[in-house]
Design an enzyme around this catalytic site. Structure first.
Site, PDB file in Angstrom:
ATOM      1  N   ASP A  13      38.115  46.428  34.583  1.00  0.00           N
ATOM      2  CA  ASP A  13      37.759  47.095  35.835  1.00  0.00           C
ATOM      3  C   ASP A  13      38.906  47.954  36.355  1.00  0.00           C
ATOM      4  OD1 ASP A  13      35.522  45.585  35.462  1.00  0.00           O
ATOM      5  OD2 ASP A  13      35.642  44.505  37.363  1.00  0.00           O
ATOM      6  N   LEU A  61      51.041  37.246  41.312  1.00  0.00           N
ATOM      7  CA  LEU A  61      50.114  36.759  42.328  1.00  0.00           C
ATOM      8  C   LEU A  61      50.542  35.414  42.886  1.00  0.00           C
ATOM      9  CD1 LEU A  61      46.538  37.556  40.928  1.00  0.00           C
ATOM     10  CD2 LEU A  61      47.774  38.753  42.733  1.00  0.00           C
ATOM     11  N   ALA A  83      42.809  41.399  40.276  1.00  0.00           N
ATOM     12  CA  ALA A  83      43.486  40.453  39.388  1.00  0.00           C
ATOM     13  C   ALA A  83      43.032  39.023  39.655  1.00  0.00           C
ATOM     14  CB  ALA A  83      44.999  40.555  39.569  1.00  0.00           C
ATOM     15  N   GLN A  85      42.275  34.945  37.272  1.00  0.00           N
ATOM     16  CA  GLN A  85      41.917  34.248  36.037  1.00  0.00           C
ATOM     17  C   GLN A  85      40.395  34.268  36.037  1.00  0.00           C
ATOM     18  OE1 GLN A  85      40.598  32.828  33.249  1.00  0.00           O
ATOM     19  NE2 GLN A  85      40.238  31.012  34.514  1.00  0.00           N
ATOM     20  N   SER A  86      39.812  35.151  35.211  1.00  0.00           N
ATOM     21  CA  SER A  86      38.392  35.463  35.351  1.00  0.00           C
ATOM     22  C   SER A  86      37.505  34.938  34.240  1.00  0.00           C
ATOM     23  CB  SER A  86      38.213  36.989  35.450  1.00  0.00           C
ATOM     24  OG  SER A  86      38.739  37.617  34.301  1.00  0.00           O
ATOM     25  N   SER A 127      32.280  37.463  42.981  1.00  0.00           N
ATOM     26  CA  SER A 127      31.589  37.311  41.697  1.00  0.00           C
ATOM     27  C   SER A 127      30.223  36.667  41.874  1.00  0.00           C
ATOM     28  CB  SER A 127      32.436  36.446  40.756  1.00  0.00           C
ATOM     29  OG  SER A 127      31.703  36.053  39.616  1.00  0.00           O
ATOM     30  N   GLU A 129      29.190  34.516  39.999  1.00  0.00           N
ATOM     31  CA  GLU A 129      29.368  33.102  39.673  1.00  0.00           C
ATOM     32  C   GLU A 129      29.446  32.240  40.923  1.00  0.00           C
ATOM     33  OE1 GLU A 129      29.544  31.279  36.808  1.00  0.00           O
ATOM     34  OE2 GLU A 129      29.034  33.008  35.545  1.00  0.00           O
ATOM     35  N   TYR A 151      36.141  28.441  38.410  1.00  0.00           N
ATOM     36  CA  TYR A 151      36.240  29.886  38.689  1.00  0.00           C
ATOM     37  C   TYR A 151      35.340  30.270  39.864  1.00  0.00           C
ATOM     38  CZ  TYR A 151      35.406  34.893  38.251  1.00  0.00           C
ATOM     39  OH  TYR A 151      35.260  36.230  38.522  1.00  0.00           O
TER      40      TYR A 151
END
Length: 323
Positions: A13, A61, A83, A85-86, A127, A129, A151
């Site tokens: 992205d 971060l 940014a 942990q995706s 997200s 999710e 996540y």
């Protein structure tokens, strides 16, 4: 000239967003880990073609002072916090680092803007999710969250942090609840790129099998370059708000496999092998987004259909491996 800072500029992205902002005449800055500057050939590959037009800043971060110093130095007009942990599977393996990076990192970014650049407009990458075990189909901005992974939980927390900074401190903060978005720049660990890269390897005789988990999971897949346009549009509005970004279509992993292999004149049933260890501990079975609000308020529409997206990724990997 507007100044923009992108966290996660080296990702899928971030690279598309950097291109878009440069086209719009922005001065573009990117936040990167110091290790990326030490290994540019590998870690900066997605933005190699624009490196001479962006300025990169090493920071972490997990470190508030480093974030604050960069934001204070740049004084950006817009900040896109991408940014994270995706990768969902990793979050099950190491929930602690996922929470630390995604929650603390978002908190540090927001607090740094509040203190150093309070007029800066902020985009937070939420997200789909977050919906997880969704109570309704399709999902929109009012659908309750029921995350089913560390996540997803971390993104719900980031979403609430962003909303709270907007409401408590009158900051311009928007969250984009983006459904799955893919491209030839997608990481190889994600199921879509795993499929298309294996198709290419199988076609070129370099592999025979593609190990996968749940083929019946359904997702709303769009094109990443379309979705970064929505990010930018959110920060151009008169008031900050949150938006679902999605295509309004859902397809199974099985459908993705079938189409990807067919594009390469292969049969997925001859090569896909189901591995129990690749199933999630708690599965998200169906995600389908309703982007009506974004279409009405932002004038945003996806341009790339599912079949086009899969073909684009397969053909890229076939050509890339052949070269």
């Amino acid at each position: 000239m507007k100044r923009a800072l992108i966290t996660g500029i080296t990702g899928q992205d971030g690279s598309y967003l950097a291109e878009l902002l440069l086209q719009q005449g922005y001065e573009v800055h990117g936040l990167v880990r110091r290790v990326a500057l030490e290994d540019p050939a590998h870690r900066l590959s997605r933005i190699a073609h624009v490196l001479d037009r962006v300025k990169l800043h090493p920071a972490s971060l997990e470190n508030f002072p480093s974030l604050f110093n960069v934001i204070n130095q740049i004084a950006p007009d817009e900040l896109y916090h991408l940014a994270a942990q995706s990768f969902v599977s990793y979050s099950f393996d190491d929930a602690f680092s996922t929470f630390h990076t995604n929650i603390d990192g978002t908190h540090f970014v927001l607090e740094s803007v509040k203190q150093a650049a309070p007029e800066c407009r902020v985009y937070f990458a939420a997200s789909s999710e977050m919906f997880g075990h969704a109570q309704e189909v399709p999902q929109n901005e009012k659908t309750p969250f029921h995350p089913r992974s560390p996540y997803g939980i971390s993104k719900v927390t980031g979403y609430d942090l962003s909303r709270n900074y907007r409401e408590a401190y009158d900051m311009f903060v928007c969250s984009g609840i983006l459904f799955n978005h893919e491209s030839p720049r997608r990481g190889y660990e994600f199921v879509t790129r795993k499929i298309t890269s294996h198709v290419a390897r199988i076609k070129h005789g370099l592999a025979r099998e593609l190990p996968l988990g749940n083929l019946d999971a359904r997702r709303d897949w769009g094109y990443a370059a379309d979705y970064v346009r929505a990010m930018h549009l959110m920060l151009q509005q008169d008031r900050p708000d949150d938006y679902v970004i999605a295509t309004g279509e859902t397809h199974s992993v099985r459908e993705f496999c079938e189409l990807a292999f067919r594009i390469a004149d292969l049969n997925y049933e001859d090569h896909v092998v189901i591995r129990d260890e690749l199933y999630r501990p708690s599965e998200v079975h169906l995600l389908l987004g309703d982007a009506s609000k974004a279409k009405a308020a932002l004038g945003w529409q996806p341009t790339c259909k599912f079949e086009q997206l899969v073909r684009m990724m397969v053909e890229h990997d076939l050509e890339n491996l052949g070269a």
